[in-house]
Design an enzyme around this catalytic site. Structure first.
Site, PDB file in Angstrom:
ATOM      1  N   TRP A 216       0.833  -1.370   0.227  1.00 23.27           N
ATOM      2  CA  TRP A 216       0.100  -0.178  -0.003  1.00 23.27           C
ATOM      3  C   TRP A 216       0.697   1.194  -0.111  1.00 23.27           C
ATOM      4  CZ3 TRP A 216      -4.379  -0.823  -1.692  1.00 23.27           C
ATOM      5  CH2 TRP A 216      -5.718   0.178  -1.646  1.00 23.27           C
ATOM      6  N   ASP A 272      -0.273  11.741  -0.285  1.00 22.23           N
ATOM      7  CA  ASP A 272      -1.861  12.183  -0.121  1.00 22.23           C
ATOM      8  C   ASP A 272      -2.909  11.691   0.285  1.00 22.23           C
ATOM      9  OD1 ASP A 272      -1.879  11.331  -2.431  1.00 22.23           O
ATOM     10  OD2 ASP A 272      -2.533  12.728  -3.156  1.00 22.23           O
ATOM     11  N   GLU A 275      -3.710   9.046  -1.953  1.00 18.95           N
ATOM     12  CA  GLU A 275      -3.146   7.654  -1.884  1.00 18.95           C
ATOM     13  C   GLU A 275      -2.190   7.588  -3.072  1.00 18.95           C
ATOM     14  OE1 GLU A 275      -5.690   4.769  -0.002  1.00 18.95           O
ATOM     15  OE2 GLU A 275      -4.554   4.648   1.105  1.00 18.95           O
ATOM     16  N   GLU A 276      -1.774   8.682  -3.596  1.00 18.62           N
ATOM     17  CA  GLU A 276      -1.176   8.241  -5.357  1.00 18.62           C
ATOM     18  C   GLU A 276       0.270   8.599  -5.223  1.00 18.62           C
ATOM     19  OE1 GLU A 276      -4.805   7.389  -7.563  1.00 18.62           O
ATOM     20  OE2 GLU A 276      -4.011   9.866  -7.326  1.00 18.62           O
ATOM     21  N   GLU A 500     -19.149   6.487  -5.036  1.00 20.33           N
ATOM     22  CA  GLU A 500     -17.698   7.610  -4.903  1.00 20.33           C
ATOM     23  C   GLU A 500     -17.829   8.800  -5.666  1.00 20.33           C
ATOM     24  OE1 GLU A 500     -13.596   6.538  -3.391  1.00 20.33           O
ATOM     25  OE2 GLU A 500     -13.900   5.471  -5.189  1.00 20.33           O
TER      26      GLU A 500
END
Length: 650
Positions: A216, A272, A275-276, A500
């Protein structure tokens, strides 16, 4: 340890099916399309049952076709686009702002509570007080609990409870369950480390409060300050209501761990909130500043005076660093210091609303929602989506549109998000609250372009609430803010369920269903529109230091050695839980020297007296082939001198 994209952040590539499989799937698809054609020929006065059936069929059809697209069948494109157009017509709603708020408020609240264990209708298996991101278990699998998402959701619930919007005993019990769950979660050893070696930066966990150990993007440094903010809000209310003992015994220990982590790690990079990108992030920096500022005040209140100076000093340093995100040439906030993107990002709008302190007025140092910098940024962010989404076509340049995370997004094809579009509305509602309270608004050269969306002849200056200009501008901005809510309403199914995202060309909901964050962001936007004002956190009259000071410690050299046999083309690398060890990044991992083969070695300068985790990995021709087996290795650097660590590959 290798960090893949968050599920779907890159379009998944599936191997082509055999011809027979294609024909079968094509036959199924043709049947679906035929059935949809029959349904869509129904008369306009179709029953509510059939409407619901049509919606479910559209959503099922969209998911099916989305998967079939990976077969790369050229003749499928026209069928796909035609059917999506039908679905968009079925799913879109035309309602007034009040109608939507009246219906969606209760649906969103039920949606949030359904996703909280142990008794939530859609959160089976989740421990008490644990927020699941979504009940979706595939494409994408969001059946996990994120520290960040959970903190934002509970901040909304805590605000509802402490502001008197919902004073039910069940909600109070839910909040106390959250305190208990986070007490446990902070102590869970995970791939980012232990509670004392960086483990609080771990972004997500299994819903039974065990560690998620797969690859992750870690660490993520926004979770601890956000959790501290939500619990400080609760702690202040408890103290005001004569329950200081519970605060000092149960709530403060959780808060202190998060504040200590934030004070220590704020100036280190991390992924961030999307998550990238691993860099510094405006959103993360903003909430770190707020958490330490609030934390110092709470520490004073409960007699933890020894911590106040340290928290306050780091809050000052963070406030100083926060100013560096502003692009005076672009007139917007550059949301990330890395990532190779424009920096126009919902990150900045979310930071503004989660830093809202009505007592601070339109302070630009903390980027308050009505500050000239936040308003200029709002325009730059929203405008970035006007021409790239088909659903925004034909909408006037001064009207609300659907927005996403950032214009370069490719996650699920880079679609519109419910929560980002709601955030665009919420910032403006917050601004209106302050303008009304202070009886004026100010137009500066920085915010002039924003205001000229609503009055082309407006000039810089201060306009009192008694003037017609004030009335005209605030009315237009209120209508503009409502427009963002109505965009979401248009693409909300009649059952009120919020996924989402929704499709940039058709408005069809997609990605994770019943996203808790979508529901929570909708509720906070509604609350702001009603004029609910969250408790002040101390943003008023802050002074930015003239010199920014880092919190980085002096360095000491540590030599890492490991005995490992390799094959031709294979090398040994090192990564770990601190910046100097590349924050668990396999891509940026440090290569060791093979001069003394089979002993590999590297010397790295690390901060003094710092606990950290680390691990070795193998790369064959630059590609990760194997990580060492668990658990992570750990070490505490000395206060001075140097160290040599001697390990053997395992």
């Amino acid at each position: 340890m290798e960090k893949p994209p968050r599920p779907g952040s890159l379009i998944r590539q599936h191997p082509p099916h055999e011809r027979g499989g294609r024909l079968i799937l094509l036959g199924i698809l043709s049947s679906i399309v035929f059935l949809m054609g029959v349904i869509f020929r129904e008369t306009a006065d179709i029953s509510s049952v059939l409407v619901k059936y049509k919606e479910e069929l559209c959503l099922f059809y969209y998911a099916s076709v989305n998967r079939l697209q990976t077969l790369h069948l050229p003749r499928m494109r026209s069928i796909w686009l035609t059917a999506l157009t039908f679905c968009a017509a079925v799913l879109s709603q035309s309602v007034t702002i009040d109608q939507y708020i009246d219906s969606e408020s209760s649906i969103a609240k039920v949606g949030v509570l359904a996703n909280i264990g142990p008794s939530g209708a859609k959160s089976s298996g989740a421990k008490a007080g644990v927020v699941i991101a979504s009940p979706s278990t595939s494409d994408p699998d969001y059946l996990y609990t994120w520290t960040r998402d959970s903190a934002l959701v509970y901040k909304m619930l805590i605000d509802q409870y402490t502001l008197g919007e919902d004073i039910s005993s069940s909600l109070r019990g839910n909040i106390d369950n959250y305190v208990s769950a986070q007490t446990i979660l902070q102590q869970v050893s995970n791939p980012s480390g232990t509670v004392s070696t960086g483990g609080l930066g771990e972004p997500k966990f299994n819903i039974d409060l065990t560690a998620f150990t797969a690859s992750w993007g870690r660490p993520q440094r926004d979770g601890p300050p956000l959790r501290a903010i939500s619990l400080i809000t609760y702690a202040n209310w408890l103290i005001a209501n004569s329950n200081t003992t519970y605060v000092t015994g149960k709530v403060w220990p959780v808060i202190k761990l998060d504040l200590d982590y934030t004070a220590k790690h704020w100036n280190q990079s991390g992924f961030d909130l999307w998550e990238e990108v691993s860099s510094r992030s405006f959103f993360t920096t903003a909430v770190q500043h707020r958490a330490l500022r609030q934390g110092a005040a709470l520490a004073t209140k409960i007699g933890q005076n020894s911590l106040v100076v340290g928290y306050s000093a780091q809050a000052d340093n963070i406030l100083c660093f926060l100013q560096s995100y502003w692009s005076s040439t672009g007139n917007y906030i550059t949301s990330n210091t890395g990532g190779g993107r424009s920096g126009k990002d919902a990150n900045s709008v979310l930071a503004s609303i989660h830093s809202f302190d009505a007592a601070a007025g339109c302070d630009s140092r903390t980027f308050q929602p009505c500050s000239d910098k936040a308003l200029a940024n709002h325009k730059a962010y929203v405008d970035a989506f006007r021409s790239i989404y088909t659903i925004n076509s034909g909408i006037a340049a001064n009207k609300a549109v659907a927005t996403g995370r950032y214009p370069e997004d490719v996650y699920y094809g880079g679609q519109a998000w419910y929560l980002t579009t709601a955030a665009a509305a919420e910032q403006l509602y917050d601004a209106l609250i302050v303008w009304k309270a202070q009886g004026s608004l100010q137009v500066t050269s920085t915010s002039l372009a924003f205001f000229r969306q609503f009055s082309s002849s407006i000039q810089t200056g201060t306009y009192a609430s008694s003037t017609s200009t004030f009335a005209t501008l605030t009315a237009a901005i209120k209508e503009y803010a409502d427009g963002f809510i109505l965009v979401n309403a248009k693409y909300t199914p009649s059952n009120g369920a919020l996924a989402e995202q929704y499709h940039r060309n058709t408005g069809v909901p997609l990605s994770a269903k019943d996203l808790t964050w979508s529901y929570a962001s909708t509720l906070t936007a509604f609350a702001s529109r009603k004029g609910f004002i969250p408790a002040s956190w101390g943003a008023k009259d802050l002074v930015v230091p003239s010199v920014c000071v880092s919190n980085q410690l002096p360095m000491v050299p540590v030599t890492f050695t490991v005995v490992a046999s390799t094959v031709w083309g294979e090398s040994i690398y090192l990564t770990g839980s601190i910046d100097e060890l590349k924050n668990w990044s396999p891509t940026d991992a440090l290569i060791l020297s093979s001069t003394s083969y089979p002993t590999w070695s590297i010397t790295v300068n690390v901060p003094v007296s710092t606990k950290f985790d680390y691990k070795f990995l193998r790369k064959a021709n630059g590609v990760v082939s194997t990580w060492e087996s668990d658990p992570n290795r750990f070490f505490q650097s000395p206060a001075s001198g140097n160290s040599v660590l001697s390990d053997t590959w395992r």
